[in-house]
Design an enzyme around this catalytic site. Structure first.
Site, PDB file in Angstrom:
ATOM      1  N   GLY A  31       8.420   5.322  11.927  1.00 52.63           N
ATOM      2  CA  GLY A  31       8.136   4.749  10.617  1.00 52.63           C
ATOM      3  C   GLY A  31       7.993   3.237  10.674  1.00 52.63           C
ATOM      4  O   GLY A  31       8.360   2.601  11.671  1.00 52.63           O
ATOM      5  N   GLY A  63       4.943  -7.832  22.526  1.00 58.71           N
ATOM      6  CA  GLY A  63       5.411  -6.457  22.704  1.00 58.71           C
ATOM      7  C   GLY A  63       6.687  -6.409  23.515  1.00 58.71           C
ATOM      8  O   GLY A  63       7.635  -7.164  23.248  1.00 58.71           O
ATOM      9  N   ASP A  80       5.847  -6.768  11.812  1.00 60.15           N
ATOM     10  CA  ASP A  80       6.315  -7.148  10.477  1.00 60.15           C
ATOM     11  C   ASP A  80       7.837  -7.291  10.448  1.00 60.15           C
ATOM     12  O   ASP A  80       8.369  -8.162   9.754  1.00 60.15           O
ATOM     13  CB  ASP A  80       5.871  -6.102   9.441  1.00 60.15           C
ATOM     14  N   ASP A 127       8.014   4.499  18.307  1.00 58.10           N
ATOM     15  CA  ASP A 127       6.974   4.210  17.316  1.00 58.10           C
ATOM     16  C   ASP A 127       7.011   2.705  17.026  1.00 58.10           C
ATOM     17  O   ASP A 127       7.943   2.205  16.422  1.00 58.10           O
ATOM     18  CB  ASP A 127       7.247   5.009  16.029  1.00 58.10           C
ATOM     19  N   LYS A 161       1.390  -5.048   4.906  1.00 58.38           N
ATOM     20  CA  LYS A 161       2.145  -6.045   5.676  1.00 58.38           C
ATOM     21  C   LYS A 161       3.098  -6.849   4.792  1.00 58.38           C
ATOM     22  O   LYS A 161       4.196  -7.194   5.215  1.00 58.38           O
ATOM     23  CB  LYS A 161       1.190  -6.999   6.396  1.00 58.38           C
ATOM     24  N   GLY A 162       2.660  -7.139   3.563  1.00 59.41           N
ATOM     25  CA  GLY A 162       3.511  -7.931   2.674  1.00 59.41           C
ATOM     26  C   GLY A 162       4.787  -7.192   2.330  1.00 59.41           C
ATOM     27  O   GLY A 162       5.897  -7.722   2.469  1.00 59.41           O
ATOM     28  N   ASN A 220       0.835  -1.206   0.000  1.00 63.08           N
ATOM     29  CA  ASN A 220       0.000   0.000   0.000  1.00 63.08           C
ATOM     30  C   ASN A 220       0.860   1.242   0.000  1.00 63.08           C
ATOM     31  O   ASN A 220       1.965   1.243   0.551  1.00 63.08           O
ATOM     32  CB  ASN A 220      -0.839   0.082   1.290  1.00 63.08           C
ATOM     33  N   ALA A 221       0.326   2.301  -0.591  1.00 67.13           N
ATOM     34  CA  ALA A 221       0.872   3.616  -0.318  1.00 67.13           C
ATOM     35  C   ALA A 221       0.221   4.070   0.990  1.00 67.13           C
ATOM     36  O   ALA A 221      -0.998   3.994   1.131  1.00 67.13           O
ATOM     37  CB  ALA A 221       0.528   4.575  -1.445  1.00 67.13           C
ATOM     38  N   ASP A 222       1.031   4.451   1.956  1.00 66.27           N
ATOM     39  CA  ASP A 222       0.507   4.960   3.233  1.00 66.27           C
ATOM     40  C   ASP A 222       0.507   6.477   3.183  1.00 66.27           C
ATOM     41  O   ASP A 222       1.572   7.100   3.126  1.00 66.27           O
ATOM     42  CB  ASP A 222       1.406   4.515   4.398  1.00 66.27           C
TER      43      ASP A 222
HETATM   44  P1  ATP Z   1       2.767  -3.685  15.580  1.00 68.26           P
HETATM   45  O1  ATP Z   1       1.303  -3.892  15.295  1.00 68.26           O
HETATM   46  O2  ATP Z   1       3.072  -2.463  16.396  1.00 68.26           O
HETATM   47  O3  ATP Z   1       3.636  -3.830  14.398  1.00 68.26           O
HETATM   48  P2  ATP Z   1       2.489  -6.222  16.869  1.00 68.26           P
HETATM   49  O4  ATP Z   1       1.319  -5.997  17.769  1.00 68.26           O
HETATM   50  O5  ATP Z   1       2.269  -7.019  15.635  1.00 68.26           O
HETATM   51  O6  ATP Z   1       3.204  -4.871  16.549  1.00 68.26           O
HETATM   52  P3  ATP Z   1       4.238  -6.739  19.136  1.00 68.26           P
HETATM   53  O7  ATP Z   1       4.055  -8.005  19.892  1.00 68.26           O
HETATM   54  O8  ATP Z   1       3.728  -5.486  19.752  1.00 68.26           O
HETATM   55  O9  ATP Z   1       3.647  -6.982  17.668  1.00 68.26           O
HETATM   56  O10 ATP Z   1       5.785  -6.513  18.815  1.00 68.26           O
HETATM   57  C1  ATP Z   1       6.529  -7.396  18.006  1.00 68.26           C
HETATM   58  C2  ATP Z   1       7.913  -7.567  18.600  1.00 68.26           C
HETATM   59  O11 ATP Z   1       8.551  -6.283  18.625  1.00 68.26           O
HETATM   60  C3  ATP Z   1       7.958  -8.092  20.022  1.00 68.26           C
HETATM   61  O12 ATP Z   1       7.973  -9.510  20.040  1.00 68.26           O
HETATM   62  C4  ATP Z   1       9.260  -7.501  20.538  1.00 68.26           C
HETATM   63  O13 ATP Z   1      10.343  -8.340  20.167  1.00 68.26           O
HETATM   64  C5  ATP Z   1       9.374  -6.175  19.773  1.00 68.26           C
HETATM   65  N1  ATP Z   1       8.871  -5.050  20.602  1.00 68.26           N
HETATM   66  C6  ATP Z   1       7.659  -4.458  20.496  1.00 68.26           C
HETATM   67  N2  ATP Z   1       7.530  -3.480  21.406  1.00 68.26           N
HETATM   68  C7  ATP Z   1       8.693  -3.432  22.088  1.00 68.26           C
HETATM   69  C8  ATP Z   1       9.223  -2.628  23.150  1.00 68.26           C
HETATM   70  N3  ATP Z   1       8.481  -1.662  23.716  1.00 68.26           N
HETATM   71  N4  ATP Z   1      10.472  -2.886  23.579  1.00 68.26           N
HETATM   72  C9  ATP Z   1      11.225  -3.853  23.031  1.00 68.26           C
HETATM   73  N5  ATP Z   1      10.796  -4.649  22.025  1.00 68.26           N
HETATM   74  C10 ATP Z   1       9.561  -4.445  21.554  1.00 68.26           C
END
Ligand code: ATP
Length: 309
Positions: A281, A215, A246, A240, A41-42, A12-14
């Site tokens: 980003g 996370g 991804d 961010d 996502k791709g 996608n263009a964001d």
């Molecule tokens: P998003 O939708 O923001 O791309 P998500 O919900 O698909 O993320 P998350 O589980 O939030 O996935 O994050 C993916 C990975 O990124 C985590 O497993 C972790 O390794 C890393 N990560 C995310 N947030 C943090 C943070 N605050 N500090 C360190 N690592 C992080």
């Protein structure tokens, strides 16, 4: 098998618009800025895997328009093979209109456009059959994803699915998946089980290996109906988190495709994702192999790893 990665997915263009707040119904509001970048996502996962050192082909579709040219250029600059990237003469490039407010709230509208292209070409089939890993998300038509998974299964290509956005009726796709990578909310929604451990365990009775990202708490791995491993996150000062998931998925597959063991691939994926949250980003914040290696010094470079395995 060691080798190439095919990512079949969305681009996608964001269009990111910054505004003091979200506009209400019927309201015209003055925004602060607007920027157009690459997303989907791709595309994001293809870029993450390529930066991590993988040989990646992106099977996607864009329109015959400036946004399509922008996305093609972004992929090529990161060394992603675009021979399978199709131009749909009838539809526009997919577009995500993202409004971000000063206090961090956001709203997103997505126009799928060319991402709706739903046929698997003979070239796609050949590439999937020859690849070591096929990576899919659910921002392309369901039937296309199903067909690609079947071709991969027939040819012994490892299938990787990040099942987002989650919807009903995904059982067959999950059963065709070798490696399921998803976040905690998606795991609970997809499995219908409350609690991330129970969700991961339930899903791992269908997909071979399930990796749930948590996370700042890292990730966990389930196989055969049981949680078998926990991986801590690398501590990061998050500015961010867009694209963290991804980045994680793309880097995980990049390392697996070069023959790394799951444990090593998970360490690289959490390290790369933590580096990406420290910068703004999505694709723009994804680290290179050199940056991942600098943060994880015992990660061998691809050539040495090939020799060692
Ligand atoms: P998003 O939708 O923001 O791309 P998500 O919900 O698909 O993320 P998350 O589980 O939030 O996935 O994050 C993916 C990975 O990124 C985590 O497993 C972790 O390794 C890393 N990560 C995310 N947030 C943090 C943070 N605050 N500090 C360190 N690592 C992080």
């Amino acid at each position: 098998a060691t080798g190439a990665v095919v990512v079949l997915g969305s681009a996608n263009a964001d269009l990111v618009v910054r505004a003091p707040r979200l506009a209400g119904p019927g309201e015209t509001l003055s925004a602060t800025s607007a920027t157009t970048g690459a997303g989907g996502k791709g595309l994001n996962q293809a870029v993450a895997a390529a930066r991590a050192g993988a040989r990646v082909a992106f099977a996607g579709a864009v329109g015959e328009d400036p946004h399509g040219q922008l996305l093609r250029g972004v992929l090529q600059r990161d060394g992603v093979d675009t021979a399978l990237l199709r131009t749909d003469g009838a539809r526009a490039t997919g577009l995500a209109v993202v409004t971000v407010t000063d206090d961090g709230e956001n709203s997103i509208l997505v126009v799928p456009g060319a991402n709706a292209l739903d046929d698997l070409t003979d070239d796609d089939r050949r590439a999937v059959a020859a690849a070591s890993h096929l990576v899919l998300q659910l921002e392309r038509p369901r039937e296309l994803v199903r067909r690609a998974l079947r071709v991969a299964r027939e040819h012994g290509t490892t299938t990787v699915l990040t099942p987002a956005p989650v919807s009903d009726g995904l059982d067959e796709l999950v059963a065709l998946t070798d490696l399921l990578v998803l976040n905690a909310g998606e795991a609970e929604e997809l499995s219908g089980e409350p609690g991330v451990e129970r969700a991961a365990e339930a899903l791992s009775r269908s997909a071979t290996t399930v990796v749930v990202t948590l996370g700042a708490d890292g990730a966990l791995v389930a196989t055969g109906g049981a949680v078998v491993r926990r991986v801590p996150a690398r501590p990061a000062a998050a500015v961010d988190t867009t694209g963290a998931g991804d980045t994680f998925a793309g880097v995980l597959v990049a390392l697996l495709a070069e023959g790394a063991r799951l444990e090593r691939a998970l360490a690289a994926a959490t390290t790369a994702a933590s580096l990406s949250v420290e910068r703004p980003g999505a694709a723009a914040s994804m680290p290179t192999r050199a940056e991942i290696t600098a943060a994880l010094p015992d990660l061998p470079d691809p050539t040495r790893l090939q020799e060692a395995t």
